[in-house]
Scaffold this active site. Structure first.
Site, mmCIF file in Angstrom:
data_model
loop_
_atom_site.group_PDB
_atom_site.id
_atom_site.type_symbol
_atom_site.label_atom_id
_atom_site.label_comp_id
_atom_site.label_asym_id
_atom_site.label_seq_id
_atom_site.Cartn_x
_atom_site.Cartn_y
_atom_site.Cartn_z
ATOM 1 N N CYS A 1 7.917 -3.637 -43.700
ATOM 2 C CA CYS A 1 6.590 -3.955 -44.238
ATOM 3 C C CYS A 1 6.424 -3.308 -45.620
ATOM 4 C CB CYS A 1 5.494 -3.538 -43.260
ATOM 5 S SG CYS A 1 3.905 -4.318 -43.628
ATOM 6 N N GLU B 1 9.846 -2.846 -34.943
ATOM 7 C CA GLU B 1 9.594 -1.719 -34.024
ATOM 8 C C GLU B 1 8.446 -2.036 -33.066
ATOM 9 O OE1 GLU B 1 6.380 -1.003 -36.945
ATOM 10 O OE2 GLU B 1 8.412 -1.809 -37.023
ATOM 11 N N HIS C 1 7.349 -6.347 -38.422
ATOM 12 C CA HIS C 1 7.493 -5.048 -37.763
ATOM 13 C C HIS C 1 8.359 -5.159 -36.507
ATOM 14 C CE1 HIS C 1 4.637 -2.385 -39.940
ATOM 15 N NE2 HIS C 1 4.063 -3.541 -40.275
#
Length: 490
Positions: free
Chosen positions: A139, A238, A236
Protein backbone atom coordinates in the site's frame (compact mmCIF):
# COMPACT_ATOMS: atom_id res chain seq x y z
CA UNK A 1 -1.54 -11.02 47.15
CA UNK A 2 1.89 -12.50 47.84
CA UNK A 3 1.40 -15.20 45.25
CA UNK A 4 -0.41 -12.89 42.85
CA UNK A 5 1.37 -13.72 39.62
CA UNK A 6 2.29 -17.30 40.47
CA UNK A 7 -1.34 -18.22 41.20
CA UNK A 8 -2.68 -16.40 38.16
CA UNK A 9 -0.35 -17.99 35.63
CA UNK A 10 0.11 -21.33 37.37
CA UNK A 11 3.81 -20.57 37.40
CA UNK A 12 6.03 -22.38 39.84
CA UNK A 13 9.79 -22.48 39.37
CA UNK A 14 10.17 -22.71 35.62
CA UNK A 15 13.83 -23.67 35.69
CA UNK A 16 16.49 -23.28 33.08
CA UNK A 17 16.03 -25.23 29.90
CA UNK A 18 19.50 -25.62 28.50
CA UNK A 19 18.59 -28.22 25.93
CA UNK A 20 16.63 -28.16 22.71
CA UNK A 21 18.64 -25.46 20.94
CA UNK A 22 20.67 -26.99 18.19
CA UNK A 23 24.33 -26.02 17.87
CA UNK A 24 27.01 -27.04 15.45
CA UNK A 25 30.66 -27.68 16.20
CA UNK A 26 32.40 -25.21 18.52
CA UNK A 27 29.22 -23.23 19.13
CA UNK A 28 28.63 -22.34 15.48
CA UNK A 29 24.99 -21.97 14.38
CA UNK A 30 23.47 -25.20 13.08
CA UNK A 31 20.81 -25.77 10.43
CA UNK A 32 18.19 -24.94 13.07
CA UNK A 33 19.43 -21.32 13.01
CA UNK A 34 18.96 -20.92 9.26
CA UNK A 35 16.23 -18.43 8.53
CA UNK A 36 15.17 -15.35 6.57
CA UNK A 37 14.89 -12.18 8.67
CA UNK A 38 12.35 -9.58 7.54
CA UNK A 39 12.65 -6.09 9.02
CA UNK A 40 9.30 -4.30 9.25
CA UNK A 41 9.62 -0.53 9.50
CA UNK A 42 8.08 1.30 12.47
CA UNK A 43 5.04 3.26 11.22
CA UNK A 44 5.80 6.27 13.47
CA UNK A 45 2.16 6.67 14.49
CA UNK A 46 3.08 8.01 17.94
CA UNK A 47 6.18 9.50 19.54
CA UNK A 48 5.95 7.21 22.57
CA UNK A 49 5.69 3.82 20.83
CA UNK A 50 7.40 2.02 17.98
CA UNK A 51 4.73 -0.12 16.36
CA UNK A 52 3.26 -1.79 13.29
CA UNK A 53 0.14 -3.85 12.58
CA UNK A 54 0.43 -7.40 13.93
CA UNK A 55 -0.94 -8.81 10.64
CA UNK A 56 2.39 -8.04 8.93
CA UNK A 57 4.36 -10.01 11.51
CA UNK A 58 1.80 -12.84 11.51
CA UNK A 59 2.17 -13.13 7.74
CA UNK A 60 5.98 -13.19 7.92
CA UNK A 61 5.86 -16.00 10.49
CA UNK A 62 3.27 -17.90 8.44
CA UNK A 63 5.51 -17.61 5.36
CA UNK A 64 8.34 -19.36 7.22
CA UNK A 65 10.52 -16.30 7.88
CA UNK A 66 11.03 -14.34 11.13
CA UNK A 67 10.06 -10.68 11.58
CA UNK A 68 11.71 -7.85 13.48
CA UNK A 69 10.00 -4.53 14.10
CA UNK A 70 12.65 -1.86 13.40
CA UNK A 71 12.20 1.13 15.78
CA UNK A 72 12.46 4.50 14.04
CA UNK A 73 15.63 6.52 14.44
CA UNK A 74 17.33 9.48 12.76
CA UNK A 75 20.79 8.06 13.49
CA UNK A 76 22.30 7.18 10.10
CA UNK A 77 24.82 4.77 11.60
CA UNK A 78 22.03 2.95 13.46
CA UNK A 79 19.90 2.78 10.30
CA UNK A 80 22.81 1.17 8.48
CA UNK A 81 23.22 -1.31 11.34
CA UNK A 82 19.51 -2.17 11.35
CA UNK A 83 19.44 -2.86 7.62
CA UNK A 84 22.63 -4.88 8.00
CA UNK A 85 20.77 -7.28 10.32
CA UNK A 86 17.91 -8.14 7.97
CA UNK A 87 17.52 -10.02 4.71
CA UNK A 88 14.52 -8.05 3.44
CA UNK A 89 12.85 -4.74 4.25
CA UNK A 90 9.05 -4.52 4.51
CA UNK A 91 7.40 -1.10 4.23
CA UNK A 92 3.83 -1.12 5.54
CA UNK A 93 0.65 0.81 4.74
CA UNK A 94 -0.27 4.18 6.23
CA UNK A 95 -0.50 7.90 5.56
CA UNK A 96 0.07 9.89 2.38
CA UNK A 97 3.59 10.79 1.27
CA UNK A 98 4.58 14.48 1.20
CA UNK A 99 4.24 15.59 -2.47
CA UNK A 100 7.54 17.49 -2.27
CA UNK A 101 9.21 14.05 -2.31
CA UNK A 102 8.15 13.67 -5.94
CA UNK A 103 8.31 17.30 -7.06
CA UNK A 104 4.68 18.37 -6.61
CA UNK A 105 2.75 20.76 -4.38
CA UNK A 106 -0.13 19.55 -2.18
CA UNK A 107 -3.57 19.32 -3.79
CA UNK A 108 -6.91 19.79 -2.11
CA UNK A 109 -7.64 16.10 -1.52
CA UNK A 110 -4.21 15.22 -0.12
CA UNK A 111 -4.63 13.28 3.12
CA UNK A 112 -2.63 13.28 6.34
CA UNK A 113 1.15 13.42 5.87
CA UNK A 114 3.64 12.10 8.44
CA UNK A 115 6.94 13.88 7.83
CA UNK A 116 8.77 11.92 10.52
CA UNK A 117 7.73 8.65 8.94
CA UNK A 118 8.67 9.88 5.45
CA UNK A 119 12.19 10.75 6.62
CA UNK A 120 12.58 7.41 8.42
CA UNK A 121 11.30 5.17 5.62
CA UNK A 122 13.15 6.91 2.81
CA UNK A 123 16.36 6.71 4.85
CA UNK A 124 15.75 2.98 5.38
CA UNK A 125 15.05 2.52 1.69
CA UNK A 126 18.23 4.37 0.71
CA UNK A 127 20.27 2.08 2.97
CA UNK A 128 18.49 -1.02 1.66
CA UNK A 129 19.33 0.05 -1.89
CA UNK A 130 22.95 0.68 -0.92
CA UNK A 131 23.16 -2.85 0.48
CA UNK A 132 20.96 -4.27 -2.29
CA UNK A 133 18.48 -5.69 0.21
CA UNK A 134 15.17 -6.87 -1.27
CA UNK A 135 12.21 -4.62 -0.50
CA UNK A 136 8.51 -5.48 -0.23
CA UNK A 137 6.21 -2.44 -0.19
CA UNK A 138 2.54 -2.76 0.78
CA UNK A 139 0.00 0.00 0.00
CA UNK A 140 1.86 3.15 1.14
CA UNK A 141 5.01 1.00 1.03
CA UNK A 142 4.48 0.45 -2.70
CA UNK A 143 4.25 4.22 -3.12
CA UNK A 144 7.41 4.81 -1.04
CA UNK A 145 9.20 2.30 -3.26
CA UNK A 146 8.07 4.07 -6.44
CA UNK A 147 8.90 7.56 -5.16
CA UNK A 148 12.23 6.39 -3.73
CA UNK A 149 13.32 5.24 -7.17
CA UNK A 150 12.12 8.46 -8.86
CA UNK A 151 8.45 7.87 -9.68
CA UNK A 152 5.39 10.01 -8.88
CA UNK A 153 1.92 9.48 -7.38
CA UNK A 154 -1.70 10.36 -7.90
CA UNK A 155 -2.35 12.44 -4.79
CA UNK A 156 -6.05 11.46 -4.80
CA UNK A 157 -7.20 8.84 -7.28
CA UNK A 158 -10.99 9.55 -7.14
CA UNK A 159 -10.63 13.28 -7.89
CA UNK A 160 -7.74 13.00 -10.37
CA UNK A 161 -8.85 9.95 -12.39
CA UNK A 162 -12.42 9.89 -13.67
CA UNK A 163 -14.13 6.57 -13.09
CA UNK A 164 -11.68 5.31 -10.47
CA UNK A 165 -14.06 4.55 -7.65
CA UNK A 166 -13.25 1.01 -6.48
CA UNK A 167 -10.19 1.60 -4.33
CA UNK A 168 -11.68 2.62 -0.97
CA UNK A 169 -14.81 0.48 -0.97
CA UNK A 170 -15.48 -2.37 1.47
CA UNK A 171 -14.76 -5.81 0.08
CA UNK A 172 -12.58 -6.65 -2.91
CA UNK A 173 -12.10 -5.86 -6.59
CA UNK A 174 -10.50 -7.67 -9.52
CA UNK A 175 -6.96 -7.11 -10.74
CA UNK A 176 -5.11 -8.36 -13.80
CA UNK A 177 -1.52 -9.62 -13.40
CA UNK A 178 1.13 -9.59 -16.14
CA UNK A 179 1.66 -13.26 -17.00
CA UNK A 180 5.46 -13.30 -16.99
CA UNK A 181 5.79 -11.25 -13.80
CA UNK A 182 7.17 -12.60 -10.55
CA UNK A 183 3.91 -11.61 -8.85
CA UNK A 184 1.87 -13.77 -11.23
CA UNK A 185 4.25 -16.65 -10.61
CA UNK A 186 3.65 -16.29 -6.87
CA UNK A 187 -0.14 -16.07 -7.28
CA UNK A 188 -0.19 -18.90 -9.81
CA UNK A 189 -2.66 -16.93 -11.94
CA UNK A 190 -3.00 -13.85 -14.13
CA UNK A 191 -6.05 -12.59 -12.28
CA UNK A 192 -7.06 -12.19 -8.68
CA UNK A 193 -9.51 -10.47 -6.37
CA UNK A 194 -7.88 -8.19 -3.79
CA UNK A 195 -8.86 -5.81 -1.01
CA UNK A 196 -8.58 -2.07 -1.53
CA UNK A 197 -7.85 0.62 1.07
CA UNK A 198 -6.09 3.50 -0.70
CA UNK A 199 -6.77 6.85 -2.33
CA UNK A 200 -3.25 7.40 -3.68
CA UNK A 201 -1.52 5.26 -6.30
CA UNK A 202 1.48 5.06 -8.61
CA UNK A 203 1.31 7.66 -11.39
CA UNK A 204 4.60 7.79 -13.32
CA UNK A 205 6.40 4.48 -12.76
CA UNK A 206 10.00 4.82 -11.54
CA UNK A 207 12.78 4.06 -13.99
CA UNK A 208 13.89 0.45 -13.66
CA UNK A 209 10.40 -0.68 -12.57
CA UNK A 210 7.41 -2.01 -14.49
CA UNK A 211 3.70 -2.32 -13.82
CA UNK A 212 2.77 -5.96 -13.14
CA UNK A 213 -0.85 -5.61 -11.99
CA UNK A 214 -3.71 -3.19 -12.68
CA UNK A 215 -7.32 -2.74 -11.61
CA UNK A 216 -10.15 -2.58 -14.16
CA UNK A 217 -9.91 1.24 -14.18
CA UNK A 218 -6.20 1.11 -15.07
CA UNK A 219 -4.94 2.10 -11.61
CA UNK A 220 -1.60 0.45 -10.85
CA UNK A 221 -1.94 -2.35 -8.29
CA UNK A 222 1.63 -3.69 -8.33
CA UNK A 223 5.12 -2.83 -9.56
CA UNK A 224 8.37 -4.76 -9.54
CA UNK A 225 11.99 -3.95 -10.31
CA UNK A 226 13.55 -5.00 -13.60
CA UNK A 227 16.91 -5.75 -12.03
CA UNK A 228 16.53 -4.58 -8.44
CA UNK A 229 14.89 -7.16 -6.10
CA UNK A 230 11.85 -5.09 -5.12
CA UNK A 231 8.11 -5.55 -5.39
CA UNK A 232 5.27 -3.24 -4.38
CA UNK A 233 1.58 -4.12 -4.11
CA UNK A 234 -1.17 -1.55 -3.62
CA UNK A 235 -3.44 -4.05 -1.87
CA UNK A 236 -2.98 -5.71 1.55
CA UNK A 237 -1.98 -9.41 1.33
CA UNK A 238 -1.41 -9.50 5.12
CA UNK A 239 -5.10 -8.71 5.71
CA UNK A 240 -6.16 -11.21 3.07
CA UNK A 241 -4.29 -13.87 5.05
CA UNK A 242 -5.30 -12.81 8.58
CA UNK A 243 -8.94 -11.92 7.79
CA UNK A 244 -9.78 -14.52 5.15
CA UNK A 245 -7.09 -17.20 5.40
CA UNK A 246 -5.95 -16.58 1.82
CA UNK A 247 -2.38 -17.79 1.39
CA UNK A 248 -1.57 -17.27 -2.29
CA UNK A 249 0.47 -14.12 -1.65
CA UNK A 250 2.19 -15.34 1.56
CA UNK A 251 5.44 -16.26 -0.25
CA UNK A 252 6.00 -12.52 -0.77
CA UNK A 253 6.64 -12.22 2.97
CA UNK A 254 9.72 -14.43 2.77
CA UNK A 255 11.15 -12.66 -0.28
CA UNK A 256 10.44 -15.35 -2.87
CA UNK A 257 10.34 -12.65 -5.56
CA UNK A 258 14.02 -11.98 -4.77
CA UNK A 259 15.06 -15.63 -4.54
CA UNK A 260 15.83 -15.40 -0.82
CA UNK A 261 16.75 -18.65 0.90
CA UNK A 262 17.31 -19.31 4.62
CA UNK A 263 20.83 -18.71 5.84
CA UNK A 264 22.70 -19.11 9.11
CA UNK A 265 22.71 -16.00 11.26
CA UNK A 266 25.97 -14.53 12.51
CA UNK A 267 26.86 -11.70 14.85
CA UNK A 268 27.04 -8.35 13.08
CA UNK A 269 30.47 -6.94 12.25
CA UNK A 270 29.73 -3.28 13.13
CA UNK A 271 30.25 -1.57 16.50
CA UNK A 272 26.69 -2.19 17.66
CA UNK A 273 25.43 -5.24 19.50
CA UNK A 274 21.88 -6.45 18.86
CA UNK A 275 19.28 -6.45 21.64
CA UNK A 276 15.95 -8.20 21.18
CA UNK A 277 12.94 -6.67 22.96
CA UNK A 278 9.87 -8.90 23.33
CA UNK A 279 6.69 -7.49 21.79
CA UNK A 280 4.54 -5.66 24.36
CA UNK A 281 1.48 -7.63 23.08
CA UNK A 282 -0.96 -4.92 24.29
CA UNK A 283 -3.62 -6.19 21.87
CA UNK A 284 -3.75 -8.56 18.92
CA UNK A 285 -3.71 -5.57 16.55
CA UNK A 286 -0.19 -4.17 16.97
CA UNK A 287 3.41 -5.15 17.57
CA UNK A 288 5.02 -2.46 19.71
CA UNK A 289 7.55 -1.30 22.30
CA UNK A 290 8.24 1.98 24.08
CA UNK A 291 10.29 4.39 21.97
CA UNK A 292 12.37 5.60 24.94
CA UNK A 293 13.72 2.08 25.50
CA UNK A 294 14.85 1.81 21.87
CA UNK A 295 16.47 5.27 22.04
CA UNK A 296 18.26 4.45 25.31
CA UNK A 297 19.65 1.20 23.91
CA UNK A 298 21.05 3.09 20.93
CA UNK A 299 22.79 5.50 23.31
CA UNK A 300 24.29 2.50 25.09
CA UNK A 301 25.73 1.09 21.86
CA UNK A 302 23.02 -1.43 20.97
CA UNK A 303 20.76 -1.87 17.96
CA UNK A 304 17.26 -2.66 19.25
CA UNK A 305 14.90 -4.97 17.37
CA UNK A 306 11.42 -5.90 18.57
CA UNK A 307 10.45 -9.58 18.36
CA UNK A 308 6.73 -9.93 17.54
CA UNK A 309 4.57 -12.40 19.43
CA UNK A 310 4.44 -15.98 18.15
CA UNK A 311 3.17 -19.17 19.76
CA UNK A 312 5.79 -21.20 17.83
CA UNK A 313 8.89 -21.84 19.98
CA UNK A 314 10.94 -22.83 16.94
CA UNK A 315 10.23 -19.52 15.20
CA UNK A 316 10.81 -17.60 18.43
CA UNK A 317 14.16 -19.31 18.93
CA UNK A 318 15.22 -18.39 15.39
CA UNK A 319 14.54 -14.72 16.13
CA UNK A 320 17.37 -14.94 18.69
CA UNK A 321 19.94 -16.26 16.21
CA UNK A 322 22.56 -13.51 15.79
CA UNK A 323 21.20 -11.56 18.79
CA UNK A 324 23.57 -10.51 21.61
CA UNK A 325 21.12 -9.96 24.50
CA UNK A 326 17.45 -9.71 25.49
CA UNK A 327 15.77 -6.77 27.24
CA UNK A 328 12.39 -7.43 28.90
CA UNK A 329 11.04 -3.92 29.05
CA UNK A 330 8.53 -1.98 31.15
CA UNK A 331 4.82 -2.59 30.92
CA UNK A 332 1.48 -1.00 30.20
CA UNK A 333 -0.81 -1.76 33.15
CA UNK A 334 -0.53 -4.61 35.64
CA UNK A 335 1.18 -7.96 35.13
CA UNK A 336 -1.95 -9.88 35.99
CA UNK A 337 -3.81 -8.14 33.15
CA UNK A 338 -1.40 -9.38 30.49
CA UNK A 339 -1.02 -13.17 30.76
CA UNK A 340 -0.35 -13.49 27.01
CA UNK A 341 2.55 -11.05 27.19
CA UNK A 342 4.01 -12.57 30.36
CA UNK A 343 3.89 -16.12 29.02
CA UNK A 344 5.57 -14.92 25.80
CA UNK A 345 8.33 -13.21 27.80
CA UNK A 346 8.87 -16.31 29.96
CA UNK A 347 9.34 -18.37 26.80
CA UNK A 348 11.77 -15.83 25.38
CA UNK A 349 13.81 -15.78 28.62
CA UNK A 350 14.03 -19.59 28.54
CA UNK A 351 15.24 -19.63 24.93
CA UNK A 352 17.68 -16.75 25.51
CA UNK A 353 19.27 -18.46 28.51
CA UNK A 354 19.53 -21.68 26.52
CA UNK A 355 21.62 -19.71 24.04
CA UNK A 356 23.74 -18.20 26.83
CA UNK A 357 22.47 -14.68 26.16
CA UNK A 358 22.42 -11.96 28.83
CA UNK A 359 18.91 -11.02 29.92
CA UNK A 360 17.94 -7.71 31.56
CA UNK A 361 14.59 -6.51 32.84
CA UNK A 362 13.13 -3.09 33.60
CA UNK A 363 10.07 -2.49 35.83
CA UNK A 364 7.52 -5.03 34.50
CA UNK A 365 10.48 -6.92 33.03
CA UNK A 366 12.09 -7.34 36.45
CA UNK A 367 8.87 -8.87 37.77
CA UNK A 368 8.66 -11.23 34.79
CA UNK A 369 12.23 -12.40 35.42
CA UNK A 370 11.54 -12.93 39.12
CA UNK A 371 8.40 -14.98 38.43
CA UNK A 372 10.28 -16.98 35.79
CA UNK A 373 12.60 -18.21 38.53
CA UNK A 374 9.67 -18.96 40.85
CA UNK A 375 9.47 -15.68 42.77
CA UNK A 376 6.27 -13.92 43.80
CA UNK A 377 4.88 -10.39 43.63
CA UNK A 378 2.93 -7.99 45.82
CA UNK A 379 1.22 -4.70 45.16
CA UNK A 380 3.16 -1.65 46.36
CA UNK A 381 2.17 -0.12 49.71
CA UNK A 382 0.26 2.77 48.13
CA UNK A 383 -2.03 0.42 46.19
CA UNK A 384 -2.70 -1.45 49.44
CA UNK A 385 -3.70 1.77 51.20
CA UNK A 386 -0.76 1.78 53.59
CA UNK A 387 0.17 5.41 54.05
CA UNK A 388 3.00 4.85 56.53
CA UNK A 389 5.55 3.92 53.88
CA UNK A 390 8.11 6.49 52.83
CA UNK A 391 8.19 6.15 49.05
CA UNK A 392 5.60 6.93 46.39
CA UNK A 393 6.35 4.18 43.86
CA UNK A 394 3.53 5.06 41.49
CA UNK A 395 4.24 8.76 41.04
CA UNK A 396 4.61 9.94 37.43
CA UNK A 397 8.21 10.46 36.36
CA UNK A 398 9.40 13.89 35.28
CA UNK A 399 12.89 14.87 34.22
CA UNK A 400 15.33 16.02 35.46
CA UNK A 401 15.35 15.04 39.16
CA UNK A 402 12.23 16.01 41.09
CA UNK A 403 10.71 14.70 44.31
CA UNK A 404 9.10 11.92 42.21
CA UNK A 405 12.51 10.27 42.51
CA UNK A 406 13.74 8.47 45.60
CA UNK A 407 16.88 7.04 47.16
CA UNK A 408 17.89 3.40 46.90
CA UNK A 409 20.64 1.60 48.78
CA UNK A 410 22.87 -0.63 46.65
CA UNK A 411 24.58 -3.79 47.87
CA UNK A 412 28.35 -3.17 48.04
CA UNK A 413 30.17 -5.26 45.45
CA UNK A 414 27.05 -5.93 43.37
CA UNK A 415 27.05 -5.38 39.61
CA UNK A 416 24.74 -2.37 39.93
CA UNK A 417 26.93 -0.77 42.62
CA UNK A 418 30.04 -1.30 40.49
CA UNK A 419 28.31 0.06 37.40
CA UNK A 420 26.99 3.22 39.10
CA UNK A 421 30.13 3.63 41.21
CA UNK A 422 28.20 4.15 44.45
CA UNK A 423 26.21 2.36 47.16
CA UNK A 424 23.38 4.92 47.14
CA UNK A 425 21.57 6.37 44.12
CA UNK A 426 18.51 8.40 43.19
CA UNK A 427 16.13 6.57 40.86
CA UNK A 428 12.68 7.15 39.37
CA UNK A 429 9.55 5.24 40.29
CA UNK A 430 6.51 4.18 38.29
CA UNK A 431 5.15 0.80 39.33
CA UNK A 432 2.27 -0.86 41.15
CA UNK A 433 3.50 -4.43 41.50
CA UNK A 434 6.83 -5.29 43.13
CA UNK A 435 8.95 -8.38 43.64
CA UNK A 436 8.27 -9.97 47.04
CA UNK A 437 9.75 -13.46 47.47
CA UNK A 438 12.80 -13.75 45.25
CA UNK A 439 13.13 -16.59 42.75
CA UNK A 440 15.82 -19.26 42.96
CA UNK A 441 19.35 -18.01 42.36
CA UNK A 442 18.32 -14.33 42.52
CA UNK A 443 19.77 -11.93 45.08
CA UNK A 444 18.54 -8.45 45.90
CA UNK A 445 21.08 -5.74 45.05
CA UNK A 446 19.06 -2.58 45.72
CA UNK A 447 16.19 -1.58 48.01
CA UNK A 448 14.24 1.61 48.51
CA UNK A 449 14.14 3.06 52.01
CA UNK A 450 10.77 1.37 52.61
CA UNK A 451 12.31 -2.01 51.79
CA UNK A 452 10.82 -2.41 48.31
CA UNK A 453 13.12 -4.38 46.00
CA UNK A 454 14.56 -2.04 43.36
CA UNK A 455 17.17 -4.30 41.69
CA UNK A 456 18.44 -7.86 41.68
CA UNK A 457 20.86 -10.09 39.81
CA UNK A 458 21.39 -13.82 39.39
CA UNK A 459 24.16 -15.54 41.32
CA UNK A 460 25.61 -17.37 38.31
CA UNK A 461 23.75 -16.29 35.15
CA UNK A 462 24.10 -13.01 33.19
CA UNK A 463 20.86 -11.52 34.52
CA UNK A 464 20.24 -8.05 35.97
CA UNK A 465 16.86 -6.45 36.62
CA UNK A 466 15.65 -3.06 37.86
CA UNK A 467 12.29 -1.99 39.24
CA UNK A 468 13.10 1.59 38.18
CA UNK A 469 13.60 2.92 34.63
CA UNK A 470 17.24 3.57 33.65
CA UNK A 471 16.09 4.19 30.06
CA UNK A 472 14.34 7.36 31.31
CA UNK A 473 17.51 8.64 32.97
CA UNK A 474 19.98 8.54 30.09
CA UNK A 475 20.78 12.23 30.64
CA UNK A 476 23.00 10.72 33.35
CA UNK A 477 25.85 8.76 31.73
CA UNK A 478 25.93 6.34 34.66
CA UNK A 479 22.56 4.91 33.69
CA UNK A 480 23.65 4.48 30.08
CA UNK A 481 26.59 2.50 31.47
CA UNK A 482 24.18 0.52 33.65
CA UNK A 483 22.15 -0.55 30.62
CA UNK A 484 25.37 -1.49 28.84
CA UNK A 485 26.58 -3.59 31.76
CA UNK A 486 23.20 -5.27 32.27
CA UNK A 487 23.17 -6.50 28.67
CA UNK A 488 26.74 -7.72 28.62
CA UNK A 489 27.80 -11.20 29.75
CA UNK A 490 30.11 -11.08 32.76
Amino acid sequence: MANLFSRMMGVAFVGLVLTGVARGAEGMPSAADRTIVVGIADICSTNSLSRVGAAYADSVYAAGAVPYLLPATTNAEAIAALVGRIDMLLLAGGEDIAPARYGETPREKLGKVNMRRDAWEFSLLDEAIRRRRPVLGICRGCQVLNVGFGGTLWQDVPSERAGSDVHRIPGEHAITLVAESRLAQVAGATGSSVNSRHHQAVKAVAAGFKVVATARDGVVEAIEGDDYPALGVQFHPERMFVDSGRREFLPLFRGCFAGLTPKARAKAADRFRTVAIPDYCPTNRFVCCKSNMAEALLKAGFVPVVVPFTSDDGALDRTLAGVDAVMVAGGIGELQDYPKRCAFEHRMIRLALARGLPVAGVCHGSQVINTYFGGTLKLTPQRLGQADFLIAHRMPVREPYTDNFHLVDLMPGSRIARSLGTTRAVVNSSHSNRSFEMGRGLRVTARAQDGVVEAFEHETLPIMAFQFHPERMTYDERFIALLRDALTAF
